[in-house]
Enzyme design. Sequence first.
Site, PDB file in Angstrom:
ATOM      1  N   ASN A 155       0.843  -1.451  -0.043  1.00 12.89           N
ATOM      2  CA  ASN A 155      -0.155  -0.259  -0.302  1.00 12.89           C
ATOM      3  C   ASN A 155       1.098   1.075   0.508  1.00 12.89           C
ATOM      4  OD1 ASN A 155       0.656  -0.785   2.489  1.00 12.89           O
ATOM      5  ND2 ASN A 155      -1.148   0.407   3.418  1.00 12.89           N
ATOM      6  N   GLY A 230       1.546  -6.120   7.827  1.00 14.86           N
ATOM      7  CA  GLY A 230       0.903  -6.892   6.394  1.00 14.86           C
ATOM      8  C   GLY A 230      -0.521  -7.365   7.768  1.00 14.86           C
ATOM      9  N   GLU A 253       3.458  -4.938  12.551  1.00 16.87           N
ATOM     10  CA  GLU A 253       2.192  -3.718  12.450  1.00 16.87           C
ATOM     11  C   GLU A 253       1.092  -4.204  11.367  1.00 16.87           C
ATOM     12  OE1 GLU A 253       0.234  -1.866  11.231  1.00 16.87           O
ATOM     13  OE2 GLU A 253       1.787  -0.438   9.825  1.00 16.87           O
ATOM     14  N   CYS A 289      -4.416   0.521   6.485  1.00 21.10           N
ATOM     15  CA  CYS A 289      -4.196  -0.672   8.298  1.00 21.10           C
ATOM     16  C   CYS A 289      -4.870   0.065   9.007  1.00 21.10           C
ATOM     17  CB  CYS A 289      -3.102  -1.381   8.327  1.00 21.10           C
ATOM     18  SG  CYS A 289      -2.065  -0.895   8.716  1.00 21.10           S
ATOM     19  N   GLU A 467       6.520   1.361  15.788  1.00 23.45           N
ATOM     20  CA  GLU A 467       7.760   1.568  14.870  1.00 23.45           C
ATOM     21  C   GLU A 467       7.422   3.369  14.381  1.00 23.45           C
ATOM     22  OE1 GLU A 467       6.603  -0.014  11.313  1.00 23.45           O
ATOM     23  OE2 GLU A 467       7.568  -2.275  11.444  1.00 23.45           O
TER      24      GLU A 467
END
Length: 487
Positions: A155, A230, A253, A289, A467
Amino acid sequence: MTMVETERTWKLLIGGRPADPVSGAGYRTENPATGAPLADVPDAGADDVRAAVAAAERGQPAWAALAPRDRARALRRLAVVLAEHAEEIATLDALDCGHPRTAMLGDVAMAVDALDMYADWALRLGGDTIPSTPDRLHVTVRQPYGVVARIVPYNHPAMFAATKIAAPLLAGNAVVLKAPPQAPLSALRLGELFAEHLPEGVLSVLSGRGAETGEALVRHPAVRRIALIGSVRTGQDVLRAAAETGIKDVTLELGGKNAMIVFPDADLDAAAAAAVRGMNFHWSAGQSCGSTSRLLLHESIGPDFLDRVRRLTEDIRVGDPMAPDTEMGALVTADHLDTVRFYIDTAREQGADVLTGAERPDGERFARGHWLRPTVLVGVRPEHRVAREEIFGPVLSVLRYRDEDEAVRIANALPYGLTGSVWTRDLTTALRVAHRLETGYVWVNEVSRHFAGTPFGGWKDSGLGREESIEDLLSYTQLKSVHLPLS
């Protein structure tokens, strides 16, 4: 506008050198906006993974022996190189993943900034002194893992390829990057560009269309640190494979089914605009996400609110990713489009209604490619599949609630816990609900934005670790305690 050549010879990067797959295998990617073939890319297998890890093992000790500020200088060079090639990289992503080129230029700019941010933290790699006993010096030091695997999704291909190598490299590791199979071109190109500015062995970039590449990387005994962005299912597969082959440090994540809660005292005009913006229709056709894909409205909020959401959604310009006025592009593959449409059809069957969207845009140019108008569903109930499962597409589900407790209960009812958004003018309500939400990232009267240096990551099934922050950097180091006698 910079034009790029996609029908060229694409190579893997193994230990800083271009390479063909040992098997000679390749596969063809396509342009999501047209469905036409785009490029033939190498399909790495287990032999290529072993070669990349072996090169990393050879090159990593000398890289780790550099002073952290010297590694930081290398990251800054990568940032300069990326900025110099921004037009090319953004164009590759627009062609390869279907997002607007203007949005991909924004991705590149964020990646440049992130590389600089991590470089700024070079001197944060130290440890502590601990006054445990008076006759000894007790210190902790941070040392790299060695070889790190980074697996990134489609993405935001270039942004993830550039930024997700920053922390492990600065910490002194060598990195093997697995590019997204649907959109690998920008990662492969960045590998070519970055190889000139990093020591041999420190960076490898692999493309592969099936599970073999990633699984071989996760299972390799020399890879002790793994990070994935993912789906939840892929995260489970990674955890399982890592556990079967060693005791490895894994951060994930993963997906989200994020709630935006609008209280009746909120600025409703701003909240309606945010409901559309929070879906990331413009940025990634909802393939994000972090999108606030569940809009929870208090039952007293009238139809004017939804009418504004509908109008703003319909105003989004869907079109050619290369056109400067395009605001939303295509979905990444035909299979993914079918999945999104399945969810919309299921919602209708379960009693929800389409407020807008749910169809291909009108016009001949949309007859080919993977197109869907941004979609808003109303009458959605908490038990509907569209309210419970991540669609990863341009579909916003609207639910109603009676009071704060019910809103929080609906928001927290799912196994996901990535982001949340609270809209109210009352500070006490905002802080109380933000505290109650079972998510790792909460906005108050805001959506979608990430803020440099703030930890991003999820609770529950939405992931492990953080992150975009100093926590991210330190997670690529191992802590060691050292005890020295003073006499």
